[in-house]
Scaffold this motif. Sequence first.
Motif, PDB file in Angstrom:
ATOM      1  N   ALA A 170     -39.567 -26.604 -43.230  1.00 55.64           N
ATOM      2  CA  ALA A 170     -38.297 -26.112 -43.784  1.00 55.64           C
ATOM      3  C   ALA A 170     -38.541 -25.324 -45.066  1.00 55.64           C
ATOM      4  O   ALA A 170     -37.907 -24.282 -45.298  1.00 55.64           O
ATOM      5  N   LEU A 171     -39.472 -25.775 -45.902  1.00 58.93           N
ATOM      6  CA  LEU A 171     -39.789 -25.046 -47.131  1.00 58.93           C
ATOM      7  C   LEU A 171     -40.332 -23.656 -46.829  1.00 58.93           C
ATOM      8  O   LEU A 171     -40.107 -22.710 -47.590  1.00 58.93           O
ATOM      9  N   LEU A 172     -41.043 -23.530 -45.717  1.00 56.19           N
ATOM     10  CA  LEU A 172     -41.622 -22.234 -45.363  1.00 56.19           C
ATOM     11  C   LEU A 172     -40.577 -21.235 -44.883  1.00 56.19           C
ATOM     12  O   LEU A 172     -40.870 -20.042 -44.751  1.00 56.19           O
ATOM     13  N   ASP A 173     -39.367 -21.706 -44.638  1.00 54.64           N
ATOM     14  CA  ASP A 173     -38.315 -20.832 -44.117  1.00 54.64           C
ATOM     15  C   ASP A 173     -37.252 -20.479 -45.152  1.00 54.64           C
ATOM     16  O   ASP A 173     -36.318 -19.737 -44.842  1.00 54.64           O
ATOM     17  N   VAL A 174     -37.340 -21.013 -46.372  1.00 57.01           N
ATOM     18  CA  VAL A 174     -36.330 -20.710 -47.386  1.00 57.01           C
ATOM     19  C   VAL A 174     -36.882 -19.655 -48.343  1.00 57.01           C
ATOM     20  O   VAL A 174     -38.100 -19.517 -48.502  1.00 57.01           O
ATOM     21  N   PRO A 175     -36.013 -18.892 -48.992  1.00 60.52           N
ATOM     22  CA  PRO A 175     -36.481 -17.859 -49.922  1.00 60.52           C
ATOM     23  C   PRO A 175     -37.269 -18.468 -51.076  1.00 60.52           C
ATOM     24  O   PRO A 175     -36.939 -19.547 -51.572  1.00 60.52           O
ATOM     25  N   ASP A 176     -38.300 -17.779 -51.471  1.00 58.82           N
ATOM     26  CA  ASP A 176     -39.091 -18.226 -52.613  1.00 58.82           C
ATOM     27  C   ASP A 176     -38.273 -18.056 -53.888  1.00 58.82           C
ATOM     28  O   ASP A 176     -37.388 -17.188 -53.969  1.00 58.82           O
ATOM     29  N   ARG A 177     -38.554 -18.873 -54.864  1.00 63.76           N
ATOM     30  CA  ARG A 177     -37.862 -18.729 -56.155  1.00 63.76           C
ATOM     31  C   ARG A 177     -38.713 -19.358 -57.249  1.00 63.76           C
ATOM     32  O   ARG A 177     -39.549 -20.217 -56.994  1.00 63.76           O
ATOM     33  N   VAL A 178     -38.491 -18.901 -58.469  1.00 61.94           N
ATOM     34  CA  VAL A 178     -39.154 -19.500 -59.626  1.00 61.94           C
ATOM     35  C   VAL A 178     -38.407 -20.775 -59.986  1.00 61.94           C
ATOM     36  O   VAL A 178     -37.188 -20.773 -60.141  1.00 61.94           O
TER      37      VAL A 178
ATOM     38  N   ALA B 275     -51.554 -30.811 -39.696  1.00 63.62           N
ATOM     39  CA  ALA B 275     -51.061 -30.086 -40.878  1.00 63.62           C
ATOM     40  C   ALA B 275     -51.605 -28.665 -40.916  1.00 63.62           C
ATOM     41  O   ALA B 275     -50.944 -27.747 -41.422  1.00 63.62           O
ATOM     42  N   ALA B 276     -52.811 -28.460 -40.369  1.00 61.36           N
ATOM     43  CA  ALA B 276     -53.444 -27.138 -40.403  1.00 61.36           C
ATOM     44  C   ALA B 276     -52.620 -26.078 -39.693  1.00 61.36           C
ATOM     45  O   ALA B 276     -52.741 -24.882 -39.995  1.00 61.36           O
ATOM     46  N   HIS B 277     -51.770 -26.482 -38.762  1.00 63.05           N
ATOM     47  CA  HIS B 277     -50.928 -25.514 -38.056  1.00 63.05           C
ATOM     48  C   HIS B 277     -49.992 -24.778 -39.022  1.00 63.05           C
ATOM     49  O   HIS B 277     -49.525 -23.671 -38.706  1.00 63.05           O
ATOM     50  N   LEU B 278     -49.698 -25.390 -40.181  1.00 63.87           N
ATOM     51  CA  LEU B 278     -48.767 -24.774 -41.129  1.00 63.87           C
ATOM     52  C   LEU B 278     -49.460 -23.860 -42.134  1.00 63.87           C
ATOM     53  O   LEU B 278     -48.798 -23.088 -42.823  1.00 63.87           O
ATOM     54  N   VAL B 279     -50.782 -23.959 -42.232  1.00 53.68           N
ATOM     55  CA  VAL B 279     -51.489 -23.202 -43.267  1.00 53.68           C
ATOM     56  C   VAL B 279     -51.363 -21.684 -43.080  1.00 53.68           C
ATOM     57  O   VAL B 279     -51.080 -20.967 -44.050  1.00 53.68           O
ATOM     58  N   PRO B 280     -51.568 -21.129 -41.870  1.00 53.36           N
ATOM     59  CA  PRO B 280     -51.439 -19.665 -41.748  1.00 53.36           C
ATOM     60  C   PRO B 280     -50.063 -19.150 -42.173  1.00 53.36           C
ATOM     61  O   PRO B 280     -49.974 -18.119 -42.860  1.00 53.36           O
ATOM     62  N   LYS B 281     -49.015 -19.843 -41.764  1.00 59.09           N
ATOM     63  CA  LYS B 281     -47.675 -19.395 -42.159  1.00 59.09           C
ATOM     64  C   LYS B 281     -47.488 -19.506 -43.659  1.00 59.09           C
ATOM     65  O   LYS B 281     -46.883 -18.630 -44.295  1.00 59.09           O
ATOM     66  N   LEU B 282     -48.010 -20.596 -44.252  1.00 55.80           N
ATOM     67  CA  LEU B 282     -47.909 -20.768 -45.705  1.00 55.80           C
ATOM     68  C   LEU B 282     -48.560 -19.596 -46.426  1.00 55.80           C
ATOM     69  O   LEU B 282     -47.990 -19.035 -47.365  1.00 55.80           O
ATOM     70  N   LEU B 283     -49.762 -19.208 -45.994  1.00 53.06           N
ATOM     71  CA  LEU B 283     -50.490 -18.144 -46.687  1.00 53.06           C
ATOM     72  C   LEU B 283     -49.911 -16.766 -46.415  1.00 53.06           C
ATOM     73  O   LEU B 283     -50.060 -15.855 -47.237  1.00 53.06           O
ATOM     74  N   ARG B 284     -49.253 -16.581 -45.278  1.00 51.19           N
ATOM     75  CA  ARG B 284     -48.550 -15.322 -45.040  1.00 51.19           C
ATOM     76  C   ARG B 284     -47.258 -15.275 -45.850  1.00 51.19           C
ATOM     77  O   ARG B 284     -46.900 -14.235 -46.416  1.00 51.19           O
ATOM     78  N   ARG B 285     -46.567 -16.405 -45.884  1.00 47.58           N
ATOM     79  CA  ARG B 285     -45.254 -16.470 -46.535  1.00 47.58           C
ATOM     80  C   ARG B 285     -45.378 -16.369 -48.047  1.00 47.58           C
ATOM     81  O   ARG B 285     -44.576 -15.712 -48.711  1.00 47.58           O
ATOM     82  N   PHE B 286     -46.403 -17.028 -48.599  1.00 52.36           N
ATOM     83  CA  PHE B 286     -46.611 -17.030 -50.061  1.00 52.36           C
ATOM     84  C   PHE B 286     -48.027 -16.515 -50.318  1.00 52.36           C
ATOM     85  O   PHE B 286     -48.939 -17.283 -50.611  1.00 52.36           O
ATOM     86  N   ALA B 287     -48.186 -15.207 -50.199  1.00 53.97           N
ATOM     87  CA  ALA B 287     -49.517 -14.594 -50.195  1.00 53.97           C
ATOM     88  C   ALA B 287     -50.246 -14.749 -51.529  1.00 53.97           C
ATOM     89  O   ALA B 287     -51.459 -14.560 -51.587  1.00 53.97           O
ATOM     90  N   TYR B 288     -49.525 -15.118 -52.585  1.00 56.91           N
ATOM     91  CA  TYR B 288     -50.155 -15.271 -53.898  1.00 56.91           C
ATOM     92  C   TYR B 288     -50.882 -16.610 -54.035  1.00 56.91           C
ATOM     93  O   TYR B 288     -51.636 -16.816 -54.997  1.00 56.91           O
TER      94      TYR B 288
ATOM     95  N   VAL C  91     -44.848 -25.459 -54.550  1.00 56.99           N
ATOM     96  CA  VAL C  91     -44.422 -26.802 -54.137  1.00 56.99           C
ATOM     97  C   VAL C  91     -44.803 -27.040 -52.678  1.00 56.99           C
ATOM     98  O   VAL C  91     -45.312 -28.114 -52.316  1.00 56.99           O
ATOM     99  N   ALA C  92     -44.557 -26.042 -51.824  1.00 61.10           N
ATOM    100  CA  ALA C  92     -44.935 -26.172 -50.416  1.00 61.10           C
ATOM    101  C   ALA C  92     -46.446 -26.357 -50.266  1.00 61.10           C
ATOM    102  O   ALA C  92     -46.920 -27.197 -49.487  1.00 61.10           O
ATOM    103  N   GLY C  93     -47.204 -25.582 -51.033  1.00 58.83           N
ATOM    104  CA  GLY C  93     -48.655 -25.722 -50.987  1.00 58.83           C
ATOM    105  C   GLY C  93     -49.107 -27.090 -51.470  1.00 58.83           C
ATOM    106  O   GLY C  93     -50.006 -27.702 -50.890  1.00 58.83           O
TER     107      GLY C  93
END
Length: 563
Positions: free
Chosen positions: A121-129, A170-183, A145-147
């Motif tokens: 769910a965190l990977l699908d919401v807009p990023d924010r400071v 859990a590894a299934h979520l890593v590619p999406k995490l790194l694409r979604r939050f490339a920093y 936070v997601a990371g």
Amino acid sequence: MVLLTSKHLVDSDFNSATVQLIHADWAKCIGRDVSDYEGMFQDHLVNLRAVLGSEPAPRPRGLFNRLFGSSNVDGNSTDVSVYRFAICFASGKYLTGHGARQATQQQLNLIHAEHLKLIRALLDVPDRVMTNTPLPGAKGTLGEVAGAALLSYFHHTDFGPQGRRLRAEAAHLVPKLLRRFAYLDSNLIVSILGDHPSLVDEAGSLIQDIFRDPGHDPERGPYGWIGQNMTGFYALREDPFQKYGPKIMAHVLADAAVWPRENLSNLARVFAFDPLDLTIGTAEEEAQKALDGIAREEARIAEGFDGPDNSISPQQAEQFSRERLKAAKARLKQIETGFDSVRAEHFTAAAKHLAKANGARKTVEIIARALPVDLAAPLKEALAKADAIKMQPVAFPMPKASDNRFKDIGLKFMVIDELMYVQKRLLPLFDIRQFAEEWTKREISIEDDGYDVIPEAMTYFKNLAIPGELLSHVEVLTQKSGLDGGGGGVIEQMVPFWDPGGGDGPVPVTNKAAVDLDLLPNLTCIVGLEHEVNEPKPRKLLQELEKRGINTIPESLAIWGKD
């Protein structure tokens, strides 16, 4: 039920020293009773739900919202609280109880399904400071936070079957995490990706998408770490990125013909040139790099090494930093006094590495084939030097199996001990470190491999030819068990960290040795056949020894004069 609290969660500054204080407070909250870990993970779930707004922010049930109500920390108190909690939770430094890692793994397993659902769910919401006071170098964002939540699968699991299963899921979520939050630039998160059951496809597609992106900054993200583990000098051969590196890179570059030159150059730098230390500029540029490295390590040492994302102890981190500082200073001196030799040394070091590390070599070959001719030239030069190294004569060429005349390797190793390391007639004296340096069929690491039999060393001794004229000099043989403080000779060449106090023993001697006695016409005594490794007793051998008048003496009697 334990509740994680710390007054330092509301400090105006949030840095590595603050995190250390928070972890110390949490360690006191939890104590050494691992049965209390349930509450810790419930706090973690409450915190993630608060990030998503799926339930109110944590109230005075043991978290710290009551503290934030009157604090002067920046921004929205809910965002700040959940951010700081998430960052501090992603660690194992506050878990001090016996069996803590196993206990946290059991609790993580219990919440695993909901935990992954919240991270998705965190990977699908807009990023924010979420805070203006993150850790140094961080951004203070929802993406962090997601990371941090995913890092539970690094810090709170062991290396057994259940831990591997949790990390694989859990590894299934890593590619999406790194694409979604490339920093995000966490080596530990990428290490979780290494457990993905479809690592080649997932890592290949991720790297391909990132490096084909015209807007990608090659300095950004954890890809340099992946490159080091694929082709770098210190990559472990069992690391999944080293092991599957060629297949991953073949996937990445399947359509290299349509890649822009700049993108190919960036990929080659991260996955070949930088790991092999072949990114060499002018003397002025290299001197500035060395100065930057000196300044960077000096700053790290001054700041300390107690951050929550460290996978090693602060003492180890400081030691490694000081070693890098020493190396940077030595490099600066070399550049200033003899820059012409720098390039040659770099290429020689890269070639030696590629001559041994077969996985790294294959990965570099795939990259070199995909590059334009001018960009590929330095890599092809290093590969050609590696070929030349493979052709060089060595001190210890591997003998052929046909050279062996002995039926029993235990007895033969005793003969080699006597002739090579006692009488020094059988030359050259085998040295495992020199052998490992010269061996090119695989990379032998004394530090990693030296606690077990190194197969190539055993094969060398097993096949080694022993001239008949030398065998006639053998009168006494000893099966060494370490009673005199060490094994020495053959056993410590095959097992460099051989430890008789830890249960290591000599190589057994069997009844096959009875036939080998014909090779030893002047043998009068064998010491040590009473050792347990020779059970069941080689009765046929003992009978043959008695028949020939060859004495058998206990090792203790030979060493101390008494049995």
